[in-house]
Design a protein around this motif. Structure first.
Motif, PDB file in Angstrom:
ATOM      1  N   ARG A  83       0.765  -0.977   0.259  1.00  0.00           N
ATOM      2  CA  ARG A  83      -0.078  -0.016   0.032  1.00  0.00           C
ATOM      3  C   ARG A  83       0.804   1.097   0.026  1.00  0.00           C
ATOM      4  O   ARG A  83       0.504   2.282  -0.689  1.00  0.00           O
ATOM      5  CB  ARG A  83      -0.858   0.039   1.278  1.00  0.00           C
ATOM      6  N   ASP A 141      -3.449   5.531   7.260  1.00  0.00           N
ATOM      7  CA  ASP A 141      -4.373   4.922   6.963  1.00  0.00           C
ATOM      8  C   ASP A 141      -3.547   3.277   6.718  1.00  0.00           C
ATOM      9  O   ASP A 141      -4.278   2.453   6.548  1.00  0.00           O
ATOM     10  CB  ASP A 141      -4.556   4.959   5.310  1.00  0.00           C
ATOM     11  N   GLU A 182       1.944   1.832  -3.398  1.00  0.00           N
ATOM     12  CA  GLU A 182       0.959   2.416  -4.202  1.00  0.00           C
ATOM     13  C   GLU A 182       0.732   3.819  -3.826  1.00  0.00           C
ATOM     14  O   GLU A 182       0.631   4.746  -4.723  1.00  0.00           O
ATOM     15  CB  GLU A 182      -0.328   1.711  -4.004  1.00  0.00           C
ATOM     16  N   GLN A 183       0.936   4.096  -2.603  1.00  0.00           N
ATOM     17  CA  GLN A 183       0.535   5.459  -2.170  1.00  0.00           C
ATOM     18  C   GLN A 183       1.648   6.362  -2.825  1.00  0.00           C
ATOM     19  O   GLN A 183       1.395   7.708  -2.917  1.00  0.00           O
ATOM     20  CB  GLN A 183       0.430   5.619  -0.634  1.00  0.00           C
ATOM     21  N   LEU A 239      -0.594  12.096   7.072  1.00  0.00           N
ATOM     22  CA  LEU A 239      -1.630  11.622   6.002  1.00  0.00           C
ATOM     23  C   LEU A 239      -1.278  10.525   5.432  1.00  0.00           C
ATOM     24  O   LEU A 239      -2.211   9.585   4.993  1.00  0.00           O
ATOM     25  CB  LEU A 239      -1.665  12.890   5.060  1.00  0.00           C
ATOM     26  N   ARG A 240      -0.028  10.245   5.260  1.00  0.00           N
ATOM     27  CA  ARG A 240       0.113   8.919   4.541  1.00  0.00           C
ATOM     28  C   ARG A 240       0.053   7.675   5.316  1.00  0.00           C
ATOM     29  O   ARG A 240      -0.254   6.705   4.969  1.00  0.00           O
ATOM     30  CB  ARG A 240       1.506   9.016   4.026  1.00  0.00           C
ATOM     31  N   VAL A 253       0.829   7.052  -6.180  1.00  0.00           N
ATOM     32  CA  VAL A 253      -0.209   8.010  -6.214  1.00  0.00           C
ATOM     33  C   VAL A 253       0.351   9.503  -5.940  1.00  0.00           C
ATOM     34  O   VAL A 253      -0.029  10.306  -6.862  1.00  0.00           O
ATOM     35  CB  VAL A 253      -1.321   7.772  -5.355  1.00  0.00           C
ATOM     36  N   GLN A 254       0.914   9.669  -5.069  1.00  0.00           N
ATOM     37  CA  GLN A 254       1.751  10.879  -4.808  1.00  0.00           C
ATOM     38  C   GLN A 254       2.583  11.716  -5.988  1.00  0.00           C
ATOM     39  O   GLN A 254       2.484  12.751  -6.238  1.00  0.00           O
ATOM     40  CB  GLN A 254       2.753  10.986  -3.659  1.00  0.00           C
ATOM     41  N   TRP A 304       3.964  16.280   1.470  1.00  0.00           N
ATOM     42  CA  TRP A 304       3.141  15.428   1.813  1.00  0.00           C
ATOM     43  C   TRP A 304       3.217  15.152   3.143  1.00  0.00           C
ATOM     44  O   TRP A 304       3.850  15.060   3.925  1.00  0.00           O
ATOM     45  CB  TRP A 304       3.563  14.118   0.924  1.00  0.00           C
ATOM     46  N   PRO A 305       2.168  15.762   3.912  1.00  0.00           N
ATOM     47  CA  PRO A 305       1.798  15.663   5.245  1.00  0.00           C
ATOM     48  C   PRO A 305       2.298  14.179   5.962  1.00  0.00           C
ATOM     49  O   PRO A 305       1.713  13.311   5.299  1.00  0.00           O
ATOM     50  CB  PRO A 305       0.809  16.185   5.749  1.00  0.00           C
TER      51      PRO A 305
END
Lengths: 354, 494
Positions: A132, A263, A135-136, A259-260, A139-140, A255-256
């Motif tokens: 994940r 999740d 993937e994140q 936030l990442r 996305v970023q 990117w805070p």
């Protein structure tokens, strides 16, 4: 259905008497006959299983036949096989020790099974989390590029409008300059902006360029902004490759941290080097470092879009001043640069849009 | 029950600005400074708003009511002339003047709404209250609530005038500014400036665009040719990032050909940032600059705004996507019939994907006009708050965005609500599509993740929820504002 009773069997005074039977099986004299899986026995088990094609192919019945050990029941084999299937690795370790029938080994085995189960699902979980995270990050990266494209389009639109207005205004003679570039006033709306400065286009690169031309207004954290310039390795989000679009190589997106991670629960704290392969060349290195408070960086950049979009009209300073309730100011020495000093990146503004 | 609003209806105007919190059964005035904030009032007993049921339709009583409402002293005074003096709303001494004023404005607005459509309709009453309101508010200064109230006042004024005779329909698209604004169209520069600012201070535009684009990219991952039909292309910026992503994509056939057909309408779009042709030129130039194979087409809507699928030029083997951006903050409202024709036309074309972005409306219940009016007030209040959070110091910048985009939107929203009768109260377009047989398509993890990351660049007050697996909803604090959903054609097999 587990054989041993965990620690209780290990207390010496509790320890049931063991009887060695003819077949070499060690049976306890418990009310419930339990089989002790000695190393030897286990090795035979493993051999049988291997012969049969692995733990998934082997069945208790077939194992029993292959092992040919008297006194071994299906019941014994069923539970042992299950444990074996769940966690082969620890067993391998135990085999290596070649310790015979020690309570410690048993304890390990006993405890091992449940922890094996746990560590296996931990593995799975970790893998899932890693997946994940990757993937994140993808996305970023994509988001960053998209915002840039968005911004570039915006910038072109504005440039064109400026030029149109410039020609109109010149024709009509009502010519007001902003700054020293002589860009005409853009209508009533812009005039209302009073104290806001709308630097001419050439200065739009200030966020990414060498000058941080933010002196116009009070800045809450002026010192921290200096940290933007040098490119250090900690948290570098600058895009170093020059995009096909002229001056849009700067993408100081932060990117805070939370936030990442929020999740992902038990996310690893640092992706570091092992993820280099994800990134092209020296692209973005994003290090999730829990220790660093990225929040206030992102606070500063929260409305980053203006720069990315080549916005001539935002009051950057106002944004910088903006207090966000949950974010504390970041001391400058901890700041890592969000921007890419493209040192020599030319401020190409040749717009194909004409 | 004094108010025409259902009990289920809860309004929360609180936010960064010092607006007030109102619930239907209690009145809570919150201040940022005081601790003892909660003063409740039993609405069943007292109400600052006209208690229509308690009073006969008697002109004298109305005058009393109006006067009592107009008084500046305290809210105590504005309660109805019932013998509920002891039950008047307790306003703490320390209640800040602003909150109090905000509350009063809401009450006045609500009263106008009621006067316009309630059981005891009175245009005169509405007119009087509006006059009063106009004295109290201005679109350029004051708090969020005050500026918002100014636009609502204007919108209500428009309804009042329109209700007298002329068709309200033109207000839907043009807003009251149409007839008393200096220019019929905003200065182009203002529009551009406002658009830029809107994007700087809020994620609405990007959220809608990026969510749709991500879904499109996923849907056409293996295609060589992509054709997008855009219902309302506006300035075209949505496609910039799509082009970039298409051009740079790693899996599937590289650099697929992109074709965009933009639907164009007759007549000038009031707040447009140029015409469809200009947008087309921009997109062509942009595509050329990044090297993305691209072609642009236009397709005219009929004069009544309906979409005829046969007018489209389709190419075999292309993946067809229908893109329907409806209610981004800088968009005009479009006539429901036109939208319906687009979406039903979409069904016949059997597209790979349909993307829909629309505003999220609160639960309406039997609120009738007043209920929906209050919901709209709530909606825009949240929107204003969110913009303020993005640009707290720059009230002038926000005022520009409000003037160019939001004011007309408010007018359009009220006009729409006003002209929609209870029996034809529509659901949102998403529900319509579901009922029409479109199949929801799943929002991917990447898409959801992108939305969260995007919001993280703005303010923490924004949140995104995944509702019903094909929908992402962007909200400000507790208020849902914008919904992005994706659908596939009913006859497509998964």
């Amino acid at each position: 259905m587990f054989h041993a009773k965990k620690p209780s069997t290990m207390n010496s005074h509790d320890r049931p008497m063991c009887v060695q039977g003819d077949s070499g099986l060690v049976l306890t004299t418990d009310p419930k006959p339990r089989l002790r899986w000695t190393v030897e026995l286990h090795e035979r088990f493993v051999d049988a299983v291997t012969q049969l094609g692995g733990p998934d192919k082997a069945t208790p019945k077939t194992i029993m036949r292959v092992m040919g050990v008297k006194g071994l029941t299906l019941y014994h084999l069923k539970s042992h096989l299950q444990k074996f299937r769940l966690g082969k690795q620890p067993h391998k370790e135990f085999n290596d020790h070649s310790i015979k029938d020690s309570p410690a080994l048993d304890l390990q085995r006993n405890a091992g099974s449940s922890s094996v189960m746990m560590s296996r699902s931990m593995n799975e979980m970790q893998m899932e989390v890693q997946r994940r995270l990757h993937e994140q990050l993808e996305v970023q990266r994509h988001l960053q590029l998209r915002i840039e494209a968005h911004g570039k389009y915006m910038q072109n639109m504005l440039e064109k409008a400026y030029q149109t207005l410039a020609s109109e205004n010149m024709a009509s003679g009502s010519y007001k300059g902003i700054g020293n570039q002589g860009i005409p006033d853009m209508g009533a709306g812009m005039k209302d902006f009073g104290p806001l400065n709308f630097p001419p286009f050439q200065d739009l690169n200030i966020y990414g360029g060498d000058q941080l031309d933010l002196h116009q207004h009070n800045m809450e954290r002026p010192s921290s902004l200096d940290g933007f310039m040098p490119n250090n390795d900690n948290i570098c989000l600058g895009k170093k490759r020059s995009s096909p679009y002229g001056g849009s190589g700067k993408s100081p997106l932060i990117w805070p941290d939370d936030l990442r991670l929020q999740d992902l629960g038990s996310a690893p704290t640092c992706l570091g080097p092992q993820d280099d392969h994800l990134f092209k060349g020296d692209h973005h290195q994003i290090q999730i470092d829990r220790g660093t408070d990225l929040d206030s960086i992102s606070d500063i950049y929260e409305t980053k879009p203006p720069v990315i979009q080549g916005d001539p009209m935002c009051d950057k300073n106002a944004k910088l001043e903006r207090p966000s309730p949950r974010r504390a100011p970041l001391p400058s020495d901890r700041m890592s640069p969000m921007m890419n000093t493209t040192g020599g990146m030319p401020q190409e503004r040749n717009s194909p849009f004409g | 029950m004094a108010m025409a609003i259902d009990d289920v209806f809860e309004l929360d105007f609180s936010g960064y600005s010092s607006t007030t919190t109102i619930t239907t059964t209690t009145v809570t005035t919150t201040t940022t400074s005081t601790e003892n904030d909660h003063h409740t009032c039993d609405w069943n007993v007292c109400s600052p708003i006209v208690d229509w049921e308690a009073f006969p339709v008697n002109h004298d009583d109305f005058q009393d009511l109006i006067e009592s409402m107009m008084e500046d002293e305290g809210l105590n005074q504005t309660t109805s002339n019932s013998n509920s003096s002891t039950d008047t709303i307790l306003i703490d001494e320390e209640t800040s003047g602003e909150d109090f004023k905000g509350l009063r404005l809401v009450h006045l607005l609500m009263a106008v709404a009621e006067a316009l459509t309630g059981v005891n309709k009175s245009r005169d009453l509405a007119r009087v209250i509006l006059v009063r309101l106009k004295e109290l508010v201005s679109p350029n200064d004051g708090t969020n609530m005050e500026r918002l109230a100014a636009y609502f006042t204007d919108a209500l004024q428009g309804l009042l005038e329109g209700a007298g005779g002329g068709p309200v329909k033109h207000l839907i698209n043009n807003g009251p500014y149409h007839h008393h604004h200096r220019d019929d169209h905003h200065h182009q520069a203002d529009v551009l400036a406002a658009f830029q600012l809107l994007q700087d201070m809020s994620p609405y535009v990007k959220f809608g665009h990026f969510t749709a684009n991500q879904a499109i990219l996923e849907a056409v991952a293996q295609d060589r040719r992509v054709h997008i039909v855009d219902y309302d292309i506006m300035e075209g910026i949505q496609w910039a990032s799509l082009m970039q992503s298409l051009f740079a994509r790693k899996d599937g056939p590289p650099t697929p050909h992109l074709r965009i057909t933009a639907l164009s309408r007759g007549g000038n779009s009031r707040r447009s940032i140029g015409t469809v042709q200009e947008t087309g030129r921009r997109l062509v130039a942009f595509a050329a600059s990044i090297g993305q194979p691209f072609s642009f087409h236009q397709c005219r809507l009929d004069s009544d705004g309906s979409f005829r699928p046969s007018a489209l030029k389709l190419v075999k083997g292309e993946a067809l996507v229908m893109n329907c951006m409806l209610h981004l903050p800088h968009f005009n409202y479009r006539a429901p019939d036109s939208i319906a024709s687009f979406l039903s036309g979409a069904k016949t074309l059997n597209p790979r994907l349909v993307t829909l972005v629309e505003e999220e409306v609160g639960p309406i219940g039997d609120g009738g006009f007043v209920g929906r009016f209050m919901d709209s007030l709530h909606h825009y209040s949240a929107l204003y708050d969110s913009l303020e959070a993005g640009f707290p110091m720059q009230s002038k910048a926000r005022a520009l965005v409000e003037r160019v985009f939001l004011g007309p939107r408010i007018a359009g929203s009220l006009a729409r609500i006003y002209s929609t009768r209870a029996d034809e109260e529509g659901c949102c377009w998403g529900d319509w599509m579901g009922a029409g047989g479109f199949k929801p398509a799943k929002i991917s993890f990447a898409n959801h993740c992108q939305a969260k990351l995007l919001l993280g660049l703005f303010n923490d007050g924004y949140r995104v929820e995944e509702l019903g697996f094909n929908r992402l909803v962007l909200g400000w604090k507790s208020r849902r504002l914008l919904s992005a959903s994706i659908w596939t054609s009913p006859s497509k097999s998964d």
